[in-house]
Design a protein around this motif. Structure first.
Motif, PDB file in Angstrom:
ATOM      1  N   ILE A   1      33.424  31.952  40.422  1.00  0.00           N
ATOM      2  CA  ILE A   1      31.983  31.786  40.285  1.00  0.00           C
ATOM      3  C   ILE A   1      31.693  31.273  38.880  1.00  0.00           C
ATOM      4  O   ILE A   1      32.199  31.811  37.898  1.00  0.00           O
ATOM      5  N   PHE A   2      30.872  30.235  38.801  1.00  0.00           N
ATOM      6  CA  PHE A   2      30.533  29.632  37.511  1.00  0.00           C
ATOM      7  C   PHE A   2      29.238  30.222  36.968  1.00  0.00           C
ATOM      8  O   PHE A   2      28.427  30.780  37.714  1.00  0.00           O
ATOM      9  N   ASN A   3      29.058  30.094  35.670  1.00  0.00           N
ATOM     10  CA  ASN A   3      27.854  30.602  35.013  1.00  0.00           C
ATOM     11  C   ASN A   3      26.684  29.670  35.300  1.00  0.00           C
ATOM     12  O   ASN A   3      26.196  28.951  34.430  1.00  0.00           O
ATOM     13  N   GLU A   4      26.257  29.683  36.559  1.00  0.00           N
ATOM     14  CA  GLU A   4      25.182  28.828  37.054  1.00  0.00           C
ATOM     15  C   GLU A   4      24.339  29.645  38.033  1.00  0.00           C
ATOM     16  O   GLU A   4      24.664  30.789  38.334  1.00  0.00           O
ATOM     17  N   THR A   5      23.287  29.040  38.552  1.00  0.00           N
ATOM     18  CA  THR A   5      22.503  29.705  39.594  1.00  0.00           C
ATOM     19  C   THR A   5      23.300  29.701  40.898  1.00  0.00           C
ATOM     20  O   THR A   5      24.273  28.957  41.035  1.00  0.00           O
ATOM     21  N   VAL A   6      22.855  30.519  41.850  1.00  0.00           N
ATOM     22  CA  VAL A   6      23.503  30.538  43.174  1.00  0.00           C
ATOM     23  C   VAL A   6      23.466  29.136  43.769  1.00  0.00           C
ATOM     24  O   VAL A   6      24.463  28.637  44.297  1.00  0.00           O
TER      25      VAL A   6
ATOM     26  N   SER B   1      26.598  35.454  36.584  1.00  0.00           N
ATOM     27  CA  SER B   1      27.346  35.606  35.336  1.00  0.00           C
ATOM     28  C   SER B   1      28.704  34.945  35.492  1.00  0.00           C
ATOM     29  O   SER B   1      29.168  34.711  36.612  1.00  0.00           O
ATOM     30  N   GLN B   2      29.351  34.634  34.363  1.00  0.00           N
ATOM     31  CA  GLN B   2      30.664  33.993  34.426  1.00  0.00           C
ATOM     32  C   GLN B   2      31.658  34.919  35.122  1.00  0.00           C
ATOM     33  O   GLN B   2      31.777  36.088  34.777  1.00  0.00           O
ATOM     34  N   GLY B   3      32.341  34.396  36.125  1.00  0.00           N
ATOM     35  CA  GLY B   3      33.272  35.216  36.893  1.00  0.00           C
ATOM     36  C   GLY B   3      32.587  36.002  37.994  1.00  0.00           C
ATOM     37  O   GLY B   3      33.246  36.709  38.761  1.00  0.00           O
TER      38      GLY B   3
ATOM     39  N   THR C   1      30.467  38.607  37.809  1.00  0.00           N
ATOM     40  CA  THR C   1      30.540  40.061  37.610  1.00  0.00           C
ATOM     41  C   THR C   1      29.277  40.782  38.062  1.00  0.00           C
ATOM     42  O   THR C   1      29.266  42.008  38.126  1.00  0.00           O
ATOM     43  N   ASN C   2      28.198  40.049  38.368  1.00  0.00           N
ATOM     44  CA  ASN C   2      26.968  40.701  38.834  1.00  0.00           C
ATOM     45  C   ASN C   2      26.841  40.726  40.349  1.00  0.00           C
ATOM     46  O   ASN C   2      25.781  41.023  40.896  1.00  0.00           O
ATOM     47  N   VAL C   3      27.925  40.365  41.052  1.00  0.00           N
ATOM     48  CA  VAL C   3      27.965  40.494  42.515  1.00  0.00           C
ATOM     49  C   VAL C   3      29.304  41.107  42.934  1.00  0.00           C
ATOM     50  O   VAL C   3      30.253  41.161  42.149  1.00  0.00           O
ATOM     51  N   SER C   4      29.388  41.564  44.159  1.00  0.00           N
ATOM     52  CA  SER C   4      30.619  42.210  44.647  1.00  0.00           C
ATOM     53  C   SER C   4      31.671  41.168  44.999  1.00  0.00           C
ATOM     54  O   SER C   4      31.385  39.967  45.075  1.00  0.00           O
ATOM     55  N   GLY C   5      32.895  41.653  45.265  1.00  0.00           N
ATOM     56  CA  GLY C   5      33.995  40.751  45.617  1.00  0.00           C
ATOM     57  C   GLY C   5      33.721  39.993  46.904  1.00  0.00           C
ATOM     58  O   GLY C   5      33.980  38.788  46.994  1.00  0.00           O
ATOM     59  N   GLY C   6      33.164  40.691  47.905  1.00  0.00           N
ATOM     60  CA  GLY C   6      32.844  40.046  49.177  1.00  0.00           C
ATOM     61  C   GLY C   6      31.748  39.009  49.032  1.00  0.00           C
ATOM     62  O   GLY C   6      31.788  37.938  49.650  1.00  0.00           O
ATOM     63  N   GLN C   7      30.758  39.300  48.192  1.00  0.00           N
ATOM     64  CA  GLN C   7      29.671  38.351  47.947  1.00  0.00           C
ATOM     65  C   GLN C   7      30.182  37.109  47.221  1.00  0.00           C
ATOM     66  O   GLN C   7      29.768  35.986  47.512  1.00  0.00           O
ATOM     67  N   LYS C   8      31.089  37.316  46.268  1.00  0.00           N
ATOM     68  CA  LYS C   8      31.699  36.173  45.568  1.00  0.00           C
ATOM     69  C   LYS C   8      32.436  35.274  46.558  1.00  0.00           C
ATOM     70  O   LYS C   8      32.342  34.046  46.484  1.00  0.00           O
TER      71      LYS C   8
END
Length: 587
Positions: A425-430, A474-476, A478-485
């Motif tokens: 996940i990049f430090n960008e919007t969804v 957030s970068q990586g 970190t503000n969502v769960s593994g399944g959401q990522k």
């Protein structure tokens, strides 16, 4: 260093030439001032001298000082411009080079080392270029010019000056021999500090979960202390230079006046005033020479570290890229969406044993081909040969009937929708994270993004976020769960609408219900696309058109779920370890 300086553009070279002219003018003005000072000294001590002559020479001195100041300011501005542009060019070139390196080439440098080379090492070069433009050019010109002006004044004063210069050069040479090897160690230690810091930040959850903060602190402290001690040694060594410089400067001044007093005492009355003027001028020029060597010493303090940094940057830039770009950038066959492995074997660079051995299969358009096997059986390695993260050691990997090595990489990657084993996940919007995967034809539309997220089963949790599709990740992630990522990563591939989907164990963080629904929706949406899936779960792949079972890098079974249960013992054992016999029969 000289090799790296070839990256200077035409504009920077022109600015450097202008700077050189201004520096020469500045040196001329600086060295002209002692002449006017000598003239004023003689006028003051000569009876009948006109005050206007003294003021006139004083005005010339002030004009020289002002001209020198203006030249110095302009040179400083130009040097900053040249060094900043140069560092930008090298940094971009280095970044592009790293982006084109094969996976094993990146690993040979380590991520933390590449970060250091792109930041700290380039900063060292930038500082040297900025300072070198002003000091490295000015110092030798000033020293040589000043020496030519004093050679005919007095051999005694010249000899004293030569001794002073000899002492300075000796001290600088000793320091270079002692400190130079340690600068290479400093840059490597900075790599280690970056590595430990990065490791701690990326694994912060594990560190906290296992109460390993003290262990990580000790680990960082060990590397940090080594770097500190090395830097302290270097700084202490160089700290000797400044007092030696001033000691030589003041002793030289005293020696010149001491010898001068003796010469004036023994001279005829008519020569005393001229000799006194020569002594003042000589003293000024001698100080200019010493200051020139002081400037050179400052550069010599920066040069060793910059030289090491230049070697490290060139090491990356000179690395030969093993994954060569092909020439084909358009479809040249009637086949679409096919993936074929023909007797493919692969071993990692510098490895003795093959990771994959004689792999052959074909996935046709619209088919789903799954790969399963124990950990280390070569599933992810096999998948990574398709986008050319590595090249096959033997055999051929074909897409649409064409060897992947013959494609331009950009064209090849535009055919693929790749979802990595670890969701990125990049430090960008969804929205931007999903649009990131659009197929190089312009920005993905709002409708495409929303449809891709809906298929990836991400609509529910994204629309509950405060800013929905405009929520900042957030970068990586970190503000969502593994399944959401994972669902956002899958949506990224779907939005690209490629010919071929590659899922490298990309459903592992999803619960069984979400996994099942996602695969059904994905099958409807991608019915004309070919899908390659690496999975550990039997439930994820049991409905695939073809399942390939790998064991120790070899294909030990190939067929449908039901066929493999009958004729592949390895598959049967994996299936029974996850599902009951009744569930398998019903599947």
């Amino acid at each position: 260093m000289l090799k790296l300086l070839r990256n200077l553009g035409k504009k920077e070279i022109i600015l450097a030439i202008i700077s050189l002219i201004l520096i020469i003018a500045q040196v001329w003005l600086d060295l002209k001032m002692p002449d006017y000072m000598s003239e004023i000294t003689v006028l003051v001590q000569t009876e009948g001298s006109e005050m206007s002559e003294i003021i006139k020479n004083g005005a010339f001195m002030l004009s020289c000082a002002l001209g020198s100041l203006i030249s110095a300011v302009i040179v400083g501005f130009l040097a900053s411009n040249i060094s900043a542009t140069f560092s930008m060019t090298v940094r971009k070139k280095l970044f592009d080079k790293v982006g084109n390196l094969a996976m094993h080439e990146v690993k040979s440098f380590s991520t933390s080392s590449l970060i250091t080379r792109t930041t700290n090492d380039i900063t060292q070069i930038q500082m040297l270029v900025a300072m070198g433009m002003q000091l490295l050019i000015k110092a030798p010109i000033t020293a040589i010019w000043a020496i030519t002006k004093i050679l005919n004044k007095s051999w005694q004063w010249s000899a004293i000056t030569a001794v002073g210069i000899g002492v300075l050069l000796g001290v600088i040479a000793i320091l270079m021999v002692i400190v130079m090897p340690r600068f290479k160690k400093v840059q490597k230690l900075i790599d280690k500090v970056n590595g430990v810091t990065r490791e701690n930040l990326t694994g912060i959850r594990v560190v906290r979960a296992f109460n390993a903060e003290e262990y990580q602190e000790n680990k960082f402290e060990d590397v940090n202390e080594k770097l500190t001690n090395m830097q302290l040694f270097n700084q202490k060594a160089f700290s000797v230079l400044s007092p030696v410089m001033y000691l030589v400067m003041y002793f030289l001044t005293l020696a010149i006046y001491f010898v001068g007093a003796s010469l004036i005492k023994d001279a005829l009355m008519a020569d005393k005033i001229a000799l006194f003027g020569d002594m003042v001028v000589f003293s000024s020029y001698a100080m200019q020479i010493i200051i020139s060597f002081l400037m050179l010493a400052m550069i010599f303090m920066m040069l060793p570290r910059a030289e090491v940094s230049a070697e490290r940057i060139n090491e990356v830039l000179d690395t030969e890229i093993t994954i060569k770009d092909g020439k084909i950038d358009k479809d040249i066959s009637d086949e679409r969406g096919t993936v074929e492995f023909k007797n493919v074997s692969f071993k990692y660079p510098d490895a003795d044993e093959y990771m994959l051995k004689d792999i052959s299969f074909k996935a046709n358009k619209g088919e789903t081909v799954a790969f399963i096997g124990s950990t280390g059986s070569g599933k992810s390695t096999l998948i990574n040969l398709v986008p050319r993260f590595y090249d096959a050691t033997e055999g051929k990997v074909l897409i649409d009937g064409v060897d992947v090595k013959d494609y331009k990489q950009e064209f090849l990657h535009n055919k693929l929708g790749y979802v990595s084993q670890k969701a990125v996940i990049f430090n960008e919007t969804v929205k931007n994270n999903v649009a990131y995967g659009e197929n190089g034809k312009g920005e993905a539309t709002e409708e495409q993004i929303k449809k891709a997220i809906e298929v990836a089963q991400g609509k529910d949790f994204i629309e509950k976020m405060e800013n929905t599709y405009d929520t900042q990740m957030s970068q990586g992630g970190t503000n969502v769960s593994g399944g959401q990522k994972q669902r956002i990563s899958i949506a990224r591939a779907i939005a690209r609408n490629p010919e071929i989907y590659i899922f490298d164990d990309s459903f592992s963080a999803l619960d069984y219900k979400t996994d099942s629904i996602l695969r059904k929706e994905l099958k409807k949406y991608t019915e004309d696309a070919t899908t390659l899936i690496v999975a550990q779960r039997i439930g994820t792949i049991m409905n695939a058109n073809k399942i390939i079972v790998l064991d120790d890098g070899e294909i030990v079974g190939q067929g449908t779920h039901k066929e493999l249960l009958q004729n592949c013992e390895v598959y049967k054992q994996i299936a029974l370890s996850q599902l009951s016999k009744e569930e398998l029969d019903n599947g």
